[in-house]
Design an enzyme around this catalytic site. Structure first.
Site, PDB file in Angstrom:
ATOM      1  N   CYS A 803       0.889  -1.310  -0.018  1.00 34.91           N
ATOM      2  CA  CYS A 803      -0.049  -0.071   0.074  1.00 34.91           C
ATOM      3  C   CYS A 803       0.841   1.339   0.003  1.00 34.91           C
ATOM      4  CB  CYS A 803      -0.964  -0.091   1.169  1.00 34.91           C
ATOM      5  SG  CYS A 803      -1.809  -1.399   1.272  1.00 34.91           S
ATOM      6  N   ASP A 804       1.205   1.516  -1.328  1.00 31.94           N
ATOM      7  CA  ASP A 804       2.122   2.706  -1.335  1.00 31.94           C
ATOM      8  C   ASP A 804       1.289   3.924  -1.651  1.00 31.94           C
ATOM      9  OD1 ASP A 804       3.730   4.882  -1.821  1.00 31.94           O
ATOM     10  OD2 ASP A 804       5.013   3.903  -3.156  1.00 31.94           O
ATOM     11  N   PHE A 805       0.896   5.061  -0.906  1.00 29.91           N
ATOM     12  CA  PHE A 805       0.223   6.237  -0.905  1.00 29.91           C
ATOM     13  C   PHE A 805       0.773   7.253  -1.856  1.00 29.91           C
ATOM     14  CE2 PHE A 805      -2.329   3.866   2.172  1.00 29.91           C
ATOM     15  CZ  PHE A 805      -3.922   4.436   1.847  1.00 29.91           C
ATOM     16  N   GLY A 806       2.204   7.089  -2.284  1.00 25.50           N
ATOM     17  CA  GLY A 806       2.765   7.995  -3.077  1.00 25.50           C
ATOM     18  C   GLY A 806       3.938   8.492  -2.231  1.00 25.50           C
TER      19      GLY A 806
END
Length: 872
Positions: A803-806
Site C-alpha cells: 500500500c504505497d500512497f505515493g
C-alpha cells in the site's frame, strides 16, 4: 500492484503485409465518397476478439496477405492532390505503391482472458492491444490503413485491428474481419507448407464490392474538390476526457420484456418499437438521470444507422465503404425523465422511420453544395448519448480455426462522454452487450439497493474490520481525501448505510444496503499524535493508544444504519502517518478490505504524481488495476430471493510475534514427513494452537478447538473472482482434547487442520448456505468463542505492505479495537520478506506470560530486535 504499469504489452515483431495477388483494380486510384470524406477527424475503428492461443502467427500473416487480395484498398495510402489555379484540393486512396501495405504486430502480455474479461470496467491495458492509439483517419497519408496486432495472453490471443474509417464503416469492418478469419480457418486445414501458400484457393464467402458508390448526380465527379488549401484548415484531434468504460449485458428475455413494455407505453397504434429502440431509450433516459441536468436542458440520443437497405435500389451489404448516417431524437431532460421509456423509444422510432431513400439523397446533395469535414468536439456535447456499432454484426463468428471468439472489446478510438457501443450479447440471439463511456461521477453505480447474502448477514454482530498502515509523513491530507473520493467511485457500497425493511402482516424483517442517499458517504478524520515518547512498532505488546488511531471503537456492523460503513482516520505522528480504516464487515471480508485499501493507495500514488490542483482531480484517470465485482453472489436455488427474510421482529491483552520463513520451514519438516503436503500456515497454526493450549494449563480431558477463517472464492465451482467485493468466508475447525494436542507432535495437529481445509469443498460451501437459508441466524461472538478455542483470522497472503500512497511502501500493519477476543490470532505478512509471518495474538495477561515462557514456541519466534532493524 498497478496493472497498468506492471502488466505491459511487449512487442515481439512487426512487419508489413502486402497483397498475395495484385489485381488491375488494385492499381487504380480509389476516389472517396461524401460518406468517406466526413471521417477524416475520427479515429481508426479498433475492435478485437480474444481467441484461444496456439503458435500460428505465421499462418495469420499469410491469411492476412490472402485476405488483402480481396480487400486491397487496405494496403494503400491516402494521397492529397492539390493545385492553386484553378483552386483544387482533393484526397483519394492510392493502392498502386507495392512498397507499402498493411502492418502486422506480434506482441505478448502476462495476463489471462479472465483478467481482461471479468472486470465490469474495461481495463486501460486493453487499449495497448491496438496499434495507432490516438491516430485519426487523415493520418492514413503516412500511417498504414490497417494494422493487425496479435497479442498473446497466458491462455489465448487477442486479434486487434486498427482499421481506417475512411475505408469503411462497421459493416465493412466486420465483413473484412470475418473474411480474414475464414481464410485463416481454411488455411489451417491445408497440408501446404508456408512457402506454398501462393497455390492456395483464397476465395471467400462474401467478396467485397470495392467500387465506390457515387449517387447518380455525382457519378461524373468522383474526385471531389474540397474547399480547403491545407489540411490544417480541417484537421482537429479530439482530446479524450477521463472516462470509465463499463460493459452491461442484457439477456434476450430482458430486451424482449423491455420491447413489450415500450410498445405498451408508447400509446400509438400500429407502431412496432424494436428491441434496440427500446434499449436505446432506456440507456438515454438512464444516462440523462445519472447526469442530473436541469429539467430545461436539451438532450439528444443519436443512433448510427446503416444506409444500405434504405437506399432505392438497396446497396449490397458487401459494399466495402462508408454508408452510414446519424439520426437523432431530441427533447428536454425534464420531459425525458418525466415520461416513460416507451415515449422516448417512440421519438427514436420516428427518427429511424424518417430516414428514407429521399432523406439520404437529400443529405448527400446538401453536403455536395457545402462540403465539410466534421470534428468530434463540435458534434458531441455533454447532454448527448451516441449509440454506435450494432448487435447485428457477426462478432463471435470469427473463427480463426481454433474456435469461435469468446468476447469483443474496443480500443482507444472514438470514445467520449455518452458514447455507447453495442455488441451481440453472450447468451445467444437477442441478447446485447453495451460498452458505455461516461465520466466517473456519471457512471457511479450507487442508486440501487444492495441485498445482502448469507455471508454478509452473519456479520451483523461482529465488529468493523480495523486495519492500518504507517507511512512516512507528508502534507498530503487533501490528496488522500480526493483519492478516497475517486476510489469510492469503484467501491461505492462503502458510501451507503444499512436499512431495515419490516412489516407485521405477513411477518417480514430484512436488512439491505442502500447507497441512494447522496447526503451521506464515508467519513474522513485527520488527527495528530505528536507525543515525543510514543513508540508504536518496537514494543512487543501493541500499545493501547493504537486503538485510538481508528474511528468507531466498539461499533458492531449492525450500527451501519446510523454510522458510516467506512471511516478513514489519518493520524500524523512525529515521523510518519497512520492510515487507519474502519470497514463494516457486512460490506466485505478481508479479501475485499485489502482490495479496497490497495486500490485507495494506488489512486493516491497516481494522484501524487500528477501536477493537477486538488480542484482538478475530477479530470483524473480513476481506473484501477483490480476493479471490484460489486454484484452480490446468491448461489443457485436462492437467486430469486435476494432480500432475505430474517426470523426476527426487532434488533434488540495483544502482542505481535514474528516468524521468519526459515523458522516456519523448520516447523513444516515435521508435518510433511508422511507423504502429505502440509502448508506452512497449517504448520504455524498447529504450533500456535498447541502453544496457547499449553499456556492455558487445561485439564488433559478438556476439549479444545482451532478455527481457521477460510476464503471460499477459489473453492466454489465455478470459482468466484478474487475481485468479488463482499463476504465469502467460512470457518473450518478441528477439535481434540488438551492432553492429546500437547502429547502429540505439531505434525499431528497440522494434519487435523489440513483435513478440515481439504473438506471445505464447493459442495460443503453450498450445503452450509442451504442450511443457513432454512434457519437464518446472526452469530454472536460470545456464543462462538469459548475459553478452549483458538481462532486464526486474517491472512499472510493479503498485500498489506504494497500500500504505497505515493510516499513509500507501508512499514507495518496494526489493527484496532475490533474483533479482539481472548485467543484471537490475526496473521499478516512478515517484515522480512516472502514466507515470513507476523501474528497478532490476543490473550489474557496470565496466558500471555505463560506463552512467552514457552521455550518451544519462542524458539520459533524471531528475536524482537528485528523490528528495530527493519525500522533503522
Amino acid at each position: 500492484m498497478n496493472q497498468e504499469s506492471v502488466k505491459t504489452v511487449r512487442e515481439i515483431s512487426k512487419c508489413t503485409i502486402k497483397l498475395h495477388k495484385v489485381s488491375k483494380e488494385s492499381k487504380q486510384p480509389l476516389y472517396l465518397t461524401p460518406w468517406d470524406l466526413l471521417m477524416f477527424n475520427t479515429n481508426y475503428i479498433q475492435k478485437e476478439d480474444p481467441t484461444p492461443t496456439i503458435t500460428f502467427i505465421d499462418q495469420l500473416k499469410h491469411s492476412l496477405s490472402l485476405t488483402l487480395t480481396h480487400y486491397y484498398p487496405l494496403s494503400g495510402r491516402l494521397v492529397t492532390r492539390q493545385q492553386r489555379d484553378p483552386p483544387f484540393y482533393a484526397i483519394y486512396l492510392d493502392c498502386s505503391n507495392d512498397s507499402v501495405g498493411a502492418e502486422f504486430i506480434h506482441a505478448t502480455v502476462n495476463l489471462s482472458m479472465v483478467d481482461i474479461l471479468a472486470p465490469i470496467d474495461v481495463l486501460r491495458i486493453v487499449q495497448s492491444f491496438f496499434a495507432l492509439e490516438g491516430a485519426i483517419n487523415h493520418d492514413g497519408h503516412t500511417e498504414p490503413l490497417l494494422v493487425v496486432q496479435v497479442t498473446e495472453l497466458l491462455d489465448g490471443i487477442f486479434v486487434g485491428c486498427s482499421f481506417n474509417h475512411i475505408l469503411g464503416d462497421g459493416t465493412a469492418y466486420w465483413k473484412f474481419f470475418n473474411s480474414f478469419a475464414e481464410v485463416n480457418r481454411k488455411l489451417s486445414k491445408t497440408s501446404e507448407e508456408p512457402g506454398n501458400y501462393h497455390h492456395f484457393d483464397c476465395n471467400i464467402s462474401h467478396p467485397p464490392i470495392t467500387k465506390r458508390l457515387f449517387l447518380d448526380a455525382y457519378k461524373d465527379t468522383p474526385l471531389i474538390n474540397l474547399p480547403f488549401s491545407h489540411h490544417k484548415e480541417f484537421v482537429a484531434r479530439y482530446q479524450q476526457p477521463t472516462l470509465r468504460e463499463r460493459m452491461f449485458h442484457f439477456t434476450a428475455e430482458s430486451t424482449e420484456k423491455l420491447k413489450a413494455k415500450a410498445n405498451e407505453e408508447c400509446e400509438v397504434k400500429h407502431i412496432q418499437i424494436s428491441s434496440f429502440q427500446a434499449l436505446s431509450a432506456l440507456v438515454w433516459k438512464s444516462i440523462t438521470r445519472a447526469r442530473n441536468f436541469p429539467s430545461d436542458r436539451k438532450t439528444n440520443c443519436a443512433l448510427a444507422i446503416n444506409n444500405r437497405s434504405r437506399l432505392n435500389p438497396p446497396l449490397s451489404d458487401n459494399y466495402f465503404g462508408n454508408s452510414i448516417h446519424v439520426v437523432v431524437g431530441t427533447t428536454t431532460s425534464g420531459d425525458l425523465l418525466k415520461n416513460s421509456v416507451g415515449w422516448a423509444a417512440l421519438l427514436l422510432h420516428q427518427a429511424v422511420n424518417q430516414h428514407t431513400n429521399l432523406k439520404i439523397r437529400g443529405s448527400v446533395d446538401e453536403w455536395m453544395k457545402t462540403p465539410h469535414i466534421f470534428q468530434l468536439a463540435q458534434v458531441i456535447d455533454a447532454s448527448s448519448v451516441m449509440m454506435g456499432s450494432s448487435p447485428r454484426f457477426d462478432m463471435y463468428g470469427c473463427d480463426f480455426g481454433l474456435g469461435k471468439a469468446v468476447a469483443a472489446r474496443s480500443g482507444y478510438a472514438i470514445k467520449f462522454d455518452g458514447k455507447v457501443s453495442s455488441y451481440p450479447g453472450l447468451t445467444g440471439t437477442g441478447s446485447v452487450m453495451l460498452e458505455v463511456c461516461l465520466p466517473p461521477a456519471s457512471m457511479k453505480e450507487s442508486k440501487q439497493p444492495h441485498h445482502l447474502t448469507t455471508w454478509d448477514l452473519t456479520m451483523l454482530n461482529a465488529h468493523y474490520i480495523q486495519k492500518e498502515d504507517p507511512n512516512p509523513t507528508g502534507a498530503f491530507i487533501d490528496q488522500l481525501k480526493h483519492s478516497l473520493s475517486i476510489t469510492l467511485t469503484h467501491f461505492y457500497p462503502l458510501l451507503g448505510r444499512l436499512v431495515t425493511k419490516q412489516q407485521h402482516n405477513p411477518p417480514f424483517y430484512a436488512i439491505y444496503l442502500d447507497c441512494r442517499n447522496d447526503s451521506i458517504g464515508a467519513e474522513f478524520i485527520h488527527a495528530a499524535n505528536l507525543d515525543l515518547d510514543l513508540d508504536i512498532l518496537t514494543p512487543t505488546d501493541v500499545p493501547r493508544i493504537v486503538q485510538s488511531f481508528f474511528a468507531l471503537e466498539g461499533a458492531i456492523n449492525h450500527d451501519g444504519p446510523t454510522e458510516p460503513l467506512l471511516a478513514v482516520q489519518v493520524t500524523e505522528l512525529l515521523d510518519g502517518i497512520f492510515v487507519g480504516c474502519s470497514f463494516n464487515h457486512v460490506v466485505g471480508d478481508g479479501t475485499s478490505y485489502w482490495k479496497f485499501f490497495n486500490s485507495f493507495a494506488e489512486i493516491s500514488g497516481r494522484v501524487g504524481k500528477t501536477n493537477k490542483q486538488a480542484a482538478d482531480h475530477h479530470h483524473f484517470d480513476c481506473s484501477i488495476s483490480h476493479p471490484p465485482i460489486t454484484e452480490r453472489l446468491f448461489l443457485a436455488g436462492h437467486g430469486d430471493t435476494p432480500l432475505i427474510n430474517l426470523p426476527f421482529s426487532h434488533h434488540k491483552e495483544e502482542r505481535m510475534f514474528h516468524f521468519t520463513a526459515e523458522s516456519i520451514a523448520k516447523a513444516n519438516e515435521e508435518c510433511n514427513a508422511k507423504h502429505i503436503q502440509i502448508s506452512s500456515f497449517q504448520a504455524l497454526s498447529a504450533h500456535v494452537w498447541k502453544s496457547i493450549t499449553l499456556a492455558r494449563n487445561f485439564h488433559s480431558d478438556r476439549k479444545t478447538s482451532c478455527m481457521l477463517s477460510i476464503n471460499s472464492r477459489s473453492r466454489l465451482n465455478p470459482r468466484l473472482s478474487e475481485n468479488y467485493f463482499g463476504n465469502c468466508v467460512g470457518i473450518v475447525f478441528r477439535t481434540t482434547t488438551s492432553g492429546e494436542l500437547i502429547k502429540d507432535g505439531i505434525g499431528w495437529a497440522a494434519l487435523l487442520l489440513h483435513e478440515a481445509i481439504k473438506e471445505h469443498t464447493d459442495e460443503k460451501v453450498r450445503a452450509s448456505v442451504d442450511k443457513w437459508m432454512k434457519t437464518p441466524h446472526i452469530f454472536q461472538l460470545a456464543q462462538v468463542m469459548d475459553a478452549s478455542r483458538v481462532l486464526m483470522g486474517s491472512s499472510p497472503r493479503f498485500d498489506v505492505y504494497g500500500c504505497d500512497f505515493g510516499l513509500v511502501k507501508a512499514l507495518a500493519a496494526r489493527s484496532g479495537y475490533a474483533n479482539k477476543l481472548d485467543r484471537m490470532v490475526s496473521s499478516y505478512p512478515g517484515i522480512t520478506g516472502t514466507g515470513s509471518v507476523m501474528l497478532e495474538v490476543c490473550l489474557l495477561p496470565e496466558s500471555m506470560m505463560a506463552l512467552e515462557s514457552d521455550e518451544e514456541f519462542m524458539d520459533a519466534v524471531s528475536p524482537h530486535e528485528i523490528h528495530s532493524l527493519q525500522l533503522a
